[in-house]
Structure formats: C-alpha cells, structure tokens
Design an enzyme around this catalytic site. Structure first.
Site, PDB file in Angstrom:
ATOM      1  N   GLY A  88     -17.393   1.216  -2.521  1.00 37.18           N
ATOM      2  CA  GLY A  88     -18.333   2.336  -2.475  1.00 37.18           C
ATOM      3  C   GLY A  88     -19.601   2.106  -3.276  1.00 37.18           C
ATOM      4  O   GLY A  88     -20.522   2.934  -3.241  1.00 37.18           O
ATOM      5  N   SER A 119     -12.887  -4.827   1.052  1.00 38.55           N
ATOM      6  CA  SER A 119     -13.900  -4.261   0.150  1.00 38.55           C
ATOM      7  C   SER A 119     -15.317  -4.547   0.654  1.00 38.55           C
ATOM      8  O   SER A 119     -16.194  -4.939  -0.112  1.00 38.55           O
ATOM      9  CB  SER A 119     -13.738  -4.808  -1.277  1.00 38.55           C
ATOM     10  OG  SER A 119     -14.482  -4.061  -2.205  1.00 38.55           O
ATOM     11  N   PRO A 120     -15.567  -4.343   1.949  1.00 33.60           N
ATOM     12  CA  PRO A 120     -16.889  -4.671   2.500  1.00 33.60           C
ATOM     13  C   PRO A 120     -18.000  -3.760   2.012  1.00 33.60           C
ATOM     14  O   PRO A 120     -19.179  -4.077   2.204  1.00 33.60           O
ATOM     15  CB  PRO A 120     -16.686  -4.546   4.010  1.00 33.60           C
ATOM     16  CG  PRO A 120     -15.616  -3.515   4.142  1.00 33.60           C
ATOM     17  CD  PRO A 120     -14.686  -3.782   2.992  1.00 33.60           C
ATOM     18  N   LEU A 121     -17.635  -2.638   1.385  1.00 32.06           N
ATOM     19  CA  LEU A 121     -18.633  -1.743   0.791  1.00 32.06           C
ATOM     20  C   LEU A 121     -18.534  -1.752  -0.736  1.00 32.06           C
ATOM     21  O   LEU A 121     -19.045  -0.848  -1.397  1.00 32.06           O
ATOM     22  CB  LEU A 121     -18.454  -0.315   1.330  1.00 32.06           C
ATOM     23  CG  LEU A 121     -18.675  -0.174   2.847  1.00 32.06           C
ATOM     24  CD1 LEU A 121     -18.344   1.234   3.311  1.00 32.06           C
ATOM     25  CD2 LEU A 121     -20.113  -0.529   3.220  1.00 32.06           C
ATOM     26  N   ALA A 122     -17.894  -2.787  -1.277  1.00 27.46           N
ATOM     27  CA  ALA A 122     -17.774  -2.962  -2.730  1.00 27.46           C
ATOM     28  C   ALA A 122     -17.196  -1.716  -3.395  1.00 27.46           C
ATOM     29  O   ALA A 122     -17.721  -1.232  -4.391  1.00 27.46           O
ATOM     30  CB  ALA A 122     -19.116  -3.351  -3.344  1.00 27.46           C
ATOM     31  N   GLY A 127     -24.732   4.183  -1.720  1.00 25.58           N
ATOM     32  CA  GLY A 127     -25.750   5.125  -2.168  1.00 25.58           C
ATOM     33  C   GLY A 127     -25.166   6.357  -2.827  1.00 25.58           C
ATOM     34  O   GLY A 127     -25.903   7.206  -3.327  1.00 25.58           O
ATOM     35  N   LYS A 128     -23.856   6.463  -2.856  1.00 22.56           N
ATOM     36  CA  LYS A 128     -23.198   7.625  -3.468  1.00 22.56           C
ATOM     37  C   LYS A 128     -23.349   7.615  -4.986  1.00 22.56           C
ATOM     38  O   LYS A 128     -23.452   8.665  -5.620  1.00 22.56           O
ATOM     39  CB  LYS A 128     -21.715   7.630  -3.091  1.00 22.56           C
ATOM     40  CG  LYS A 128     -20.912   8.753  -3.739  1.00 22.56           C
ATOM     41  CD  LYS A 128     -19.450   8.699  -3.322  1.00 22.56           C
ATOM     42  CE  LYS A 128     -18.634   9.800  -3.997  1.00 22.56           C
ATOM     43  NZ  LYS A 128     -17.205   9.760  -3.583  1.00 22.56           N
ATOM     44  N   TYR A 183       0.842  -1.193   0.000  1.00 22.10           N
ATOM     45  CA  TYR A 183       0.000   0.000   0.000  1.00 22.10           C
ATOM     46  C   TYR A 183       0.880   1.248   0.000  1.00 22.10           C
ATOM     47  O   TYR A 183       1.525   1.581   1.002  1.00 22.10           O
ATOM     48  CB  TYR A 183      -0.928   0.031   1.214  1.00 22.10           C
ATOM     49  CG  TYR A 183      -1.937  -1.090   1.289  1.00 22.10           C
ATOM     50  CD1 TYR A 183      -2.242  -1.886   0.190  1.00 22.10           C
ATOM     51  CD2 TYR A 183      -2.611  -1.363   2.477  1.00 22.10           C
ATOM     52  CE1 TYR A 183      -3.157  -2.917   0.270  1.00 22.10           C
ATOM     53  CE2 TYR A 183      -3.544  -2.391   2.566  1.00 22.10           C
ATOM     54  CZ  TYR A 183      -3.804  -3.167   1.456  1.00 22.10           C
ATOM     55  OH  TYR A 183      -4.717  -4.181   1.530  1.00 22.10           O
TER      56      TYR A 183
END
Length: 315
Positions: free
Chosen positions: A205, A200-203, A209-210, A56
């Site tokens: 982003g 990546s638990p929110l894929a 909903g963004k 990273y």
C-alpha cells in the site's frame, strides 16, 4: 482485462491476478461473505488466477476460496495457485500437506503448487521435496509446479531434480520501489520462459497514495514494521508516489493502477497478484491492465525509482 500464458503451459491467465493473503487474521478479512464478494468481483473483472497459501490464516484462505468457488460454480473459471511452506518439505509432509490443501480447496487437483520458501531452518534435501511434488503431478494431484522466494541458483537446483516436469513460475517480491528482482530473477525468468507472479506489487500500500510522510501506518499495524514505511525511507518513497500521482492524473487513473501498469510494461513475464479486501479494491486493481502509459511516463517513473534506496538497517 488482458491475458498472458502461465509459463509454457498454454494456460491463459489474467495479467492482473488476485492474491488471497488478506483472507487471514493478520490482514483482516476473516468474514467469509466478504471474501466471497471479492472473488465474485474478481471473476466479473476477468481475473482468472487466484493465489493463496497453506499458511494464510492457517488454512482460512484456502477454505474460503474452496467454499466460494464451489458455491458460485466458478471452479472452471479460476486457476488456483497455492503454496506449501518450507517447514513442510520432508517427503512424508509434502504428501500430507498437499492432501490437506486439496481438502480445504474442495478440488481434485491443484492447478499450481508452489514451494513457498526454501527450507532455510531445516535440512530437507532439495531433490527430496521436488521429486515428491513431481510424483504428485504423476498421481494427478497437482498440475503444475512453481517456486516462491527462491534465488536463481536454488531455482536451478530445484529444476535439476525433476525428471518429467519443470517449474513454470517464480513468485517474488516486486514493485515499483522494491526492484532488486530486476537484477537476477526477472532476467532469468524471461530467458527460461517462466511466469513471474509479483507479490506485494503495491508495496503493502506504500505506492497507492493513501499514506504520506505525515500519515504513516502505526507500528502495531501489520504494515508498520515494513522498511518502506519507516520514516527515513518513506520520505524518499513518497517522491516516487508523487510521480505516480502526477502520471495518474494525466490518464484519469489511480496511483495504484499506474504502479501496476508500470510493472506489466516492465516485463512480459510479470503478472502482479495484488490482494483486495473489498470489491472496490478488486475493481481498482483490475484497472491496472488494459491500457498503457507512454514510454516517456514509464521512464519518468523509472528514473524516480532509480534514485531510491531503501535501507533495512534501521536499528
């Protein structure tokens, strides 16, 4: 915040933890003071595991974490997890890479050292690198061992190489719209008592909903090339997002918090590690824990996701 244990180690870790991939050029947090504020807020929210990797920012993430924890006197608060890349798994490179991580993190011992991915493009024998890592446990440079992006058959092989230690965690891609891990990896982890660190638990982003089908990341954006954001896929992903938004309204939550809560309800082994670029995102992510939606709402989200098929054959 709520807590669970890291495998069978007895180490208490926050049920929502902090991923630090964003401390890099690719994801945009390249100012140390911003990273420091993210870490401060994570501690304030009760988060006590921070996950990074040698790759990273080519060490930037580890350097930021090490500097911040020393300046803030938070080393004892956080369990530090990092990862050695699959390219560095020749025995002589393992020792060198771990020492470099220790130096960047400004610690004497790394709490959780994970193999970032199998040596897919090289011919390093599994037992060569696993025994080298085990030796580093004996030498006091590593406390616990984990694997990242390994299928169960390779997890079994890696574990069979160890004499006195064992793998305590698996890090895998897992979120409400990308659920292939439920077929083999999560059942394996549950059976073996391993913690699942969900990256990546929110894929990226996609489920926050963004974004909408009319407002997708540009292809040049680091997200733009992700299959979940391809227009053919996202129009179906968005059907799940709409359910998340509806459930969020019911509980006075954000869609991202519902998506994280859905994961921790799905398995006692799962610990999501979302990243955060600022303090507000840390607060939002932490709000995925400490409450529960109803089983009916959990099932509603599951059923919407069950109907989703993401294709990666797009050219």
């Amino acid at each position: 915040m709520e807590y669970t244990f890291l495998g069978n180690t007895g180490e208490k870790i926050s049920r929502i933890s902090l991923g630090a991939w964003q401390f890099s050029e690719s994801w945009g947090v390249t100012e140390y003071e911003i990273a420091k504020k993210v870490i401060i807020e994570a501690a304030n929210q009760g988060i006590n595991l921070i996950d990074t990797a040698e790759v990273y920012g080519r060490g930037m993430s580890e350097q930021f974490i090490g500097k911040a924890l020393r300046e803030l006197n938070l080393r004892e608060h956080f369990l530090i997890a990092t990862k050695i890349p699959g390219d560095f798994l020749a025995e002589h490179d393992v020792y060198k890479a771990v020492e470099k991580s220790i130096s960047r993190l400004q610690v004497k011992t790394i709490d959780l050292m994970q193999v970032h991915w199998p040596p897919c493009w090289h011919n390093f024998p599994t037992c060569e690198y696993m025994r080298a890592l085990e030796k580093l446990v004996h030498l006091g440079r590593i406390r616990y061992l984990g694997l990242s992006n390994f299928p169960p058959i390779l997890v079994e092989e890696a574990r069979s190489c160890l004499s006195t230690e064992d793998v305590v965690s698996l890090q895998i891609r897992y979120n409400v719209v990308e659920r292939d891990a439920e077929k083999e990896l999560i059942p394996y982890a549950e059976r073996e008592g391993l913690t699942v660190l969900a990256w990546s638990p929110l894929a990226k982003g996609a489920v926050t909903g963004k974004y909408t089908p009319e407002n997708l990341p540009k292809f040049e954006d680091v997200r733009g090339g992700e299959a979940v954001f391809h227009p053919e896929n996202f129009k179906n992903v968005y059907k799940v997002v709409e359910v998340l938004m509806d459930v969020a309204k019911k509980y006075g939550r954000e869609p991202s918090q519902v998506a994280l809560n859905w994961l921790i309800m799905s398995s006692p082994s799962v610990v999501p590690i979302p990243g955060a670029k600022n303090e507000e995102q840390v607060k939002s992510n932490a709000g995925g824990a400490g409450w529960r939606m109803s089983i009916e709402d959990w099932l509603r989200i599951k059923e919407a996701s069950d109907n989703l098929k993401i294709t990666r054959v797009l050219w």
